[in-house]
Design a protein around this motif. Structure first.
Motif, PDB file in Angstrom:
ATOM      1  N   ASP A   1     -16.567   5.452   9.514  1.00 10.15           N
ATOM      2  CA  ASP A   1     -15.115   5.220   9.342  1.00 10.15           C
ATOM      3  C   ASP A   1     -14.871   4.191   8.241  1.00 10.15           C
ATOM      4  N   ALA A   2     -15.716   3.153   8.224  1.00  9.37           N
ATOM      5  CA  ALA A   2     -15.546   2.091   7.217  1.00  9.37           C
ATOM      6  C   ALA A   2     -15.816   2.623   5.818  1.00  9.37           C
ATOM      7  N   LEU A   3     -16.864   3.451   5.679  1.00  8.19           N
ATOM      8  CA  LEU A   3     -17.184   4.026   4.368  1.00  8.19           C
ATOM      9  C   LEU A   3     -16.071   4.969   3.901  1.00  8.19           C
ATOM     10  N   ASN A   4     -15.520   5.743   4.832  1.00  9.47           N
ATOM     11  CA  ASN A   4     -14.403   6.626   4.481  1.00  9.47           C
ATOM     12  C   ASN A   4     -13.188   5.807   4.030  1.00  9.47           C
ATOM     13  N   ALA A   5     -12.932   4.716   4.748  1.00 12.10           N
ATOM     14  CA  ALA A   5     -11.778   3.870   4.412  1.00 12.10           C
ATOM     15  C   ALA A   5     -11.977   3.189   3.062  1.00 12.10           C
TER      16      ALA A   5
ATOM     17  N   GLY B   1     -10.074   3.115  -2.503  1.00 18.41           N
ATOM     18  CA  GLY B   1     -10.418   3.256  -3.921  1.00 18.41           C
ATOM     19  C   GLY B   1      -9.633   4.379  -4.568  1.00 18.41           C
ATOM     20  N   HIS B   2      -9.625   5.544  -3.925  1.00 21.49           N
ATOM     21  CA  HIS B   2      -8.972   6.732  -4.505  1.00 21.49           C
ATOM     22  C   HIS B   2      -7.456   6.588  -4.556  1.00 21.49           C
ATOM     23  N   HIS B   3      -6.874   5.988  -3.518  1.00 21.34           N
ATOM     24  CA  HIS B   3      -5.407   6.013  -3.401  1.00 21.34           C
ATOM     25  C   HIS B   3      -4.713   4.718  -3.776  1.00 21.34           C
ATOM     26  N   GLU B   4      -5.447   3.600  -3.729  1.00 19.29           N
ATOM     27  CA  GLU B   4      -4.788   2.328  -4.048  1.00 19.29           C
ATOM     28  C   GLU B   4      -5.380   1.675  -5.298  1.00 19.29           C
ATOM     29  N   GLY B   5      -6.530   2.198  -5.765  1.00 16.37           N
ATOM     30  CA  GLY B   5      -7.142   1.606  -6.964  1.00 16.37           C
ATOM     31  C   GLY B   5      -7.861   0.300  -6.693  1.00 16.37           C
ATOM     32  N   LEU B   6      -8.353   0.126  -5.473  1.00 17.32           N
ATOM     33  CA  LEU B   6      -9.030  -1.130  -5.114  1.00 17.32           C
ATOM     34  C   LEU B   6     -10.484  -0.842  -4.745  1.00 17.32           C
ATOM     35  N   TYR B   7     -11.414  -1.554  -5.380  1.00 14.23           N
ATOM     36  CA  TYR B   7     -12.846  -1.344  -5.140  1.00 14.23           C
ATOM     37  C   TYR B   7     -13.355  -2.459  -4.238  1.00 14.23           C
TER      38      TYR B   7
ATOM     39  N   THR C   1       0.837  -1.200   0.000  1.00 18.05           N
ATOM     40  CA  THR C   1       0.000   0.000   0.000  1.00 18.05           C
ATOM     41  C   THR C   1       0.870   1.247   0.000  1.00 18.05           C
ATOM     42  N   ARG C   2       0.243   2.384  -0.300  1.00 17.60           N
ATOM     43  CA  ARG C   2       0.981   3.657  -0.310  1.00 17.60           C
ATOM     44  C   ARG C   2       0.323   4.686   0.598  1.00 17.60           C
ATOM     45  N   ALA C   3      -0.914   4.402   1.016  1.00 13.06           N
ATOM     46  CA  ALA C   3      -1.703   5.452   1.668  1.00 13.06           C
ATOM     47  C   ALA C   3      -1.717   5.369   3.195  1.00 13.06           C
TER      48      ALA C   3
END
Ligand SMILES: [Zn+2]
Length: 407
Positions: free
Chosen positions: A324-328, A333-339, A77-79
């Motif tokens: 918190d879960a929805l934010n995560a 999605g935005h930072h790692e490209g994972l949906y 990960t990067r985020a």
């Protein structure tokens, strides 16, 4: 000679009836002992979990039915700061969740004892795994779901040939009821709790085996979303197996992430509650609805198994709010490209809490398991996170697109 024995975890007797899901002597929970002397992974199954069949309760590896469960990537990960943090991306399994591993063991066992129909109670992930793998094994599947289950979770079951039965009532009570009906009528139950099917519990161990193959070591921390409690317990047993085989020297501290309001296991762990009956006295049935449906068990069916595993590992529970879960979920999605789906966003919200706790040493490695694809929960997520779009016409399309390059 078989490479495993089914044994009672209460009276320690060997259980020789292959159809028994509980001890025929004392009704105790069942587990498995393996021959650890000659364990050798099977490279014929290089890209799936059956590479590890010598530590799975399956009779004939030449007759396995599989959709290539397992073999999922470990992604840096990067985020999440400077630590060595990975996600084990279990969304890449055939039906989009780690449940494929558990159900693969259950369906193959059912196939080996001649079961023609599988019965499972599920809120979503295990049901679709059961439907897909049953179809692959030419078995019929009957999926019992709670009333009100969203269509996006029901319809795939229909397309996979399953019979869908909706029942009103609490999921954990339905699990017990269906298990009882199966026991009394000689039906094959594949619900994912040890008391209803001990075989499926073993599939989760392969997540640990795979991680060590990929990382070359055990991580220092392993963060896992916890619903019923069977997955994290299975992953822990997997690491313990590898230590026993001297393939790793230390096991990770296991962190179980549960939703706020559905945190019976966290309370049991923190208060050192030793009897499940004491948890049943607590009013978890009054908890408000949660978007974290895959984790929101008022009384988790694997009971104290996961608190015991987490305690043995030196880890602890973390509870997170829906928000918190929805934010995560959005962040990964935005930072790692994972949906991923919201219930697995919970795991990453837990990861963030762990990082913020200051408990990590600078060189610690951490793995968070993301275990459910976002594609299966789009409609549910949209209710909480309405999306934004821009509308334009041919005349203004150019300026609209060029403007984006300047944001
Ligand atoms: Zn027994």
């Amino acid at each position: 000679m078989s490479h495993f024995k089914k044994v009672c975890l209460e009276c320690a007797q060997e259980e020789t009836d292959p159809t028994a899901m509980a001890c025929t002597e004392c009704c105790g929970l069942l587990g498995f002992n393996y021959n650890f002397k000659d364990v050798c992974w099977d490279d014929r199954f290089r890209n799936n979990m059956w590479r590890y069949w010598p530590l799975l309760p399956i009779n004939d590896p030449n007759k396995l039915v599989t959709l290539d469960e397992g073999g999922t990537p470990l992604i840096p990960t990067r985020a999440y700061g400077d630590h060595e943090i990975y996600v084990k991306d279990e969304t890449r399994n055939p039906t989009g969740s780690h449940k494929d591993r558990a159900l693969s063991v259950a369906i193959n066992h059912g196939n080996s004892i001649g079961a023609q129909v599988t019965y499972i109670v599920s809120t979503g992930s295990a049901g679709i795994s059961n439907a897909a793998l049953s179809a692959r094994a030419s078995m019929r599947s009957v999926i019992v779901m709670c009333e009100g289950t969203p269509m996006e979770r029901l319809y795939p079951l229909y397309m996979l040939g399953a019979t869908i039965v909706e029942v009103s009532g609490d999921i954990d009570l339905i699990v017990d009821l269906v298990a009882d009906i199966c026991r009394k009528n000689g039906l094959y139950s594949t619900s994912t709790s040890r008391k209803t099917n001990p075989y499926q519990s073993e599939g989760n161990k392969t997540i640990a085996y795979e991680i060590v193959d990929q990382l070359g070591k055990a991580p220092d921390w392993m963060v896992v979303p916890v619903g019923g409690g069977g997955s994290i317990s299975g992953i822990w047993r997997g690491f313990c197996d590898l230590k026993r085989l001297n393939l790793i020297t230390t096991c990770p501290k296991m962190i179980g992430v549960v939703p706020h309001n559905y945190n019976a296991l966290e309370i049991a762990f923190d208060k050192g509650i030793a009897k499940w009956e004491d948890i049943l006295d607590m009013p978890f049935n009054d908890a408000p609805p949660s978007v974290l449906v895959k984790l929101a068990h008022p009384y988790p069916p694997d009971q104290l198994e996961s608190p015991h595993a987490i305690k043995a590992s030196g880890g602890f529970f973390i509870s997170v709010a829906d928000e918190d879960a929805l934010n995560a979920q959005q962040k990964v999605g935005h930072h790692e490209g994972l949906y991923i789906e919201p219930s697995r966003g919970a795991c990453l919200a837990g990861l963030e809490k762990l990082v913020d706790s200051g408990k990590l040493q600078s060189k610690d490695s951490v793995i968070a398991m993301i275990s459910g694809s976002g594609f299966r929960e789009t409609a549910t997520t949209m209710e909480y996170r309405p999306f934004k779009k821009q509308s334009t016409d041919f005349k203004n399309l150019s300026s609209t697109l060029v403007k984006e390059a300047q944001v």
